[in-house]
Write an enzyme that holds these catalytic residues in place. Structure first.
Site, mmCIF file in Angstrom:
data_model
loop_
_atom_site.group_PDB
_atom_site.id
_atom_site.type_symbol
_atom_site.label_atom_id
_atom_site.label_comp_id
_atom_site.label_asym_id
_atom_site.label_seq_id
_atom_site.Cartn_x
_atom_site.Cartn_y
_atom_site.Cartn_z
ATOM 1 N N TYR A 23 68.894 -24.686 17.156
ATOM 2 C CA TYR A 23 68.474 -25.444 18.698
ATOM 3 C C TYR A 23 69.154 -24.656 19.937
ATOM 4 O O TYR A 23 70.243 -23.822 19.831
ATOM 5 C CB TYR A 23 70.287 -26.599 19.068
ATOM 6 C CG TYR A 23 69.138 -27.069 20.277
ATOM 7 C CD1 TYR A 23 68.241 -27.954 20.982
ATOM 8 C CD2 TYR A 23 69.804 -27.761 20.952
ATOM 9 C CE1 TYR A 23 67.907 -28.530 21.687
ATOM 10 C CE2 TYR A 23 69.812 -28.591 22.167
ATOM 11 C CZ TYR A 23 69.005 -28.808 22.344
ATOM 12 O OH TYR A 23 68.545 -29.249 23.518
ATOM 13 N N ASP A 118 72.976 -16.900 19.969
ATOM 14 C CA ASP A 118 73.008 -17.932 21.607
ATOM 15 C C ASP A 118 74.443 -18.497 21.470
ATOM 16 O O ASP A 118 74.456 -19.404 19.812
ATOM 17 C CB ASP A 118 71.768 -19.299 20.752
ATOM 18 C CG ASP A 118 71.830 -20.558 21.446
ATOM 19 O OD1 ASP A 118 73.154 -21.022 22.217
ATOM 20 O OD2 ASP A 118 71.205 -21.492 21.885
ATOM 21 N N LYS A 146 78.821 -24.518 27.646
ATOM 22 C CA LYS A 146 79.778 -25.572 27.227
ATOM 23 C C LYS A 146 80.948 -24.848 27.881
ATOM 24 O O LYS A 146 81.868 -24.746 28.598
ATOM 25 C CB LYS A 146 79.604 -25.506 25.115
ATOM 26 C CG LYS A 146 78.639 -25.969 25.263
ATOM 27 C CD LYS A 146 78.608 -26.698 23.842
ATOM 28 C CE LYS A 146 76.837 -27.169 23.801
ATOM 29 N NZ LYS A 146 76.416 -28.371 24.406
HETATM 30 C C1 LIG Z 1 73.596 -23.212 20.371
HETATM 31 C C2 LIG Z 1 73.387 -24.274 21.683
HETATM 32 N N1 LIG Z 1 72.251 -23.525 22.395
HETATM 33 C C3 LIG Z 1 71.733 -23.762 23.852
HETATM 34 C C4 LIG Z 1 72.028 -25.128 24.287
HETATM 35 C C5 LIG Z 1 71.349 -25.863 25.866
HETATM 36 O O1 LIG Z 1 72.235 -25.681 26.488
HETATM 37 P P1 LIG Z 1 71.511 -26.992 27.675
HETATM 38 O O2 LIG Z 1 71.782 -28.335 26.884
HETATM 39 O O3 LIG Z 1 73.271 -26.704 28.461
HETATM 40 O O4 LIG Z 1 70.433 -26.281 27.739
HETATM 41 C C6 LIG Z 1 72.678 -25.668 23.130
HETATM 42 C C7 LIG Z 1 72.861 -27.494 23.697
HETATM 43 O O5 LIG Z 1 73.189 -28.131 22.946
HETATM 44 C C8 LIG Z 1 73.320 -25.725 21.869
HETATM 45 O O6 LIG Z 1 74.347 -26.093 20.904
#
Ligand SMILES: Cc1ncc(COP(=O)(O)O)c(C=O)c1O
Length: 309
Positions: A23, A118, A146
């Site tokens: 994700y 990511d 986070k």
């Molecule tokens: C691995 C990863 N990348 C990106 C995101 C997206 O972050 P945001 O919800 O702040 O856009 C998340 C959100 O949980 C995530 O777990």
């Protein structure tokens, strides 16, 4: 979203490669076979995303070097970037083999594509240098969220100077937002990172995780059901997969997993500084985790498992 935009600008290419179960936020072109909340939808994408928006996204299974090789052979010259959670944590916890991540580095470099890690979950959580530091693999770009915000709404991305130079206002790639660089959030994030550094946060977290792991093992091993624990650093994931933990690739989440999570989530969250939401989400320990709460976690797990047996 911005990291991908700058990767496309830098390479002059359009295609993006992602992995099923990973994700990367709710940008339209990334909502293909995403994990997180979408994994439980049982469909590959979100409603409201026109097909054209995902036409330049390719999806590969995790841990499949043959599929990876084949895609790069076929379309390597058009691939702008390959994005992966180096520790996929949105469809269970699926630690990757170092060899697989190394292969990603080799293939992207060989084909002039960028490698994006990511690290929104793993960054500043597994180590100060995130999963990239643990694996010893340098991506071209990395994204953070986070932990970097210390609980405030902060996202960040960075990478090689020559790539980042393409960003506005100096470069031609637009990136801006009302909340971008918000001074309060930036100050809070910076203070959190300084505190973690000054007060040996990562070492203390290692202590907390030893206690909680032992507790989870005791609690999960107590009953008849076979609960598989996957643990990496301060994250752990409990799964009911009959055939064992799903190793490196992602699998369909079963209804039994859903029932399991419903039963264990509340006692686990109150007994420990963890969260355990849908079956696809791991638990996260924090520095607030204490020995006494680890015992409560073991107890809560035992009781919850007894309830669903
Ligand atoms: C691995 C990863 N990348 C990106 C995101 C997206 O972050 P945001 O919800 O702040 O856009 C998340 C959100 O949980 C995530 O777990």
């Amino acid at each position: 979203m911005s990291a991908i935009r700058v990767a496309r600008a830098f390479t002059g290419r359009d295609l993006i490669v992602k992995f099923a179960g990973c994700y990367h936020g709710h940008a339209d072109h990334l909502l293909v076979a995403a994990g997180s909340g979408l994994a439980t939808f049982g469909r590959p994408s979100s409603a409201g995303v026109p097909e054209g928006f995902t036409a330049c996204t390719r999806v590969l299974p995790l841990d499949d070097e043959a599929a990876l090789q084949e895609l790069f052979q076929r379309e390597g010259a058009h691939i702008a970037a390959l994005i992966i959670e180096p520790l996929p944590a949105n469809h269970g916890l699926l630690p990757q083999r170092r060899e697989f991540l190394t292969r990603l580095r080799e293939l992207t470099s060989a084909h002039g594509a960028l490698l994006i890690f990511d690290e929104v979950i793993s960054g500043f959580r597994l180590a100060r240098g995130g999963a990239a530091q643990l694996f010893g693999i340098a991506p071209d770009l990395a994204t953070f969220g986070k932990v970097i915000g210390g609980g405030m709404p902060v996202g960040a991305f960075g990478g090689a100077r020559c790539i980042m130079a393409r960003l506005a206002p100096d470069g031609d790639t637009y990136q801006a937002g009302t909340l971008s660089g918000n001074p309060v959030a930036m100050a809070a994030g910076l203070a959190t990172l300084q505190l973690l550094q000054r007060e040996s946060g990562w070492e203390r977290l290692a202590g907390a995780r030893r206690g909680a792991r032992a507790a989870a093992e005791t609690g999960a091993g107590a009953g008849e059901l076979s609960v598989h624990l996957v643990r990496v650093g301060s994250l752990f994931w409990m799964s009911l997969h009959e055939a064992g933990a799903p190793a490196h690739g992602c699998r369909v989440v079963g209804t039994r997993d859903g029932a399991f999570c419903r039963v264990v989530s509340r006692p686990c969250s109150s007994a420990a500084s963890t969260c355990h939401r849908p079956p696809t989400r791991p638990c996260f320990l924090s520095l607030a985790q204490q020995q006494r709460r680890s015992h409560a976690l073991a107890q809560a797990l035992r009781e919850a498992l007894a309830e669903i047996e």
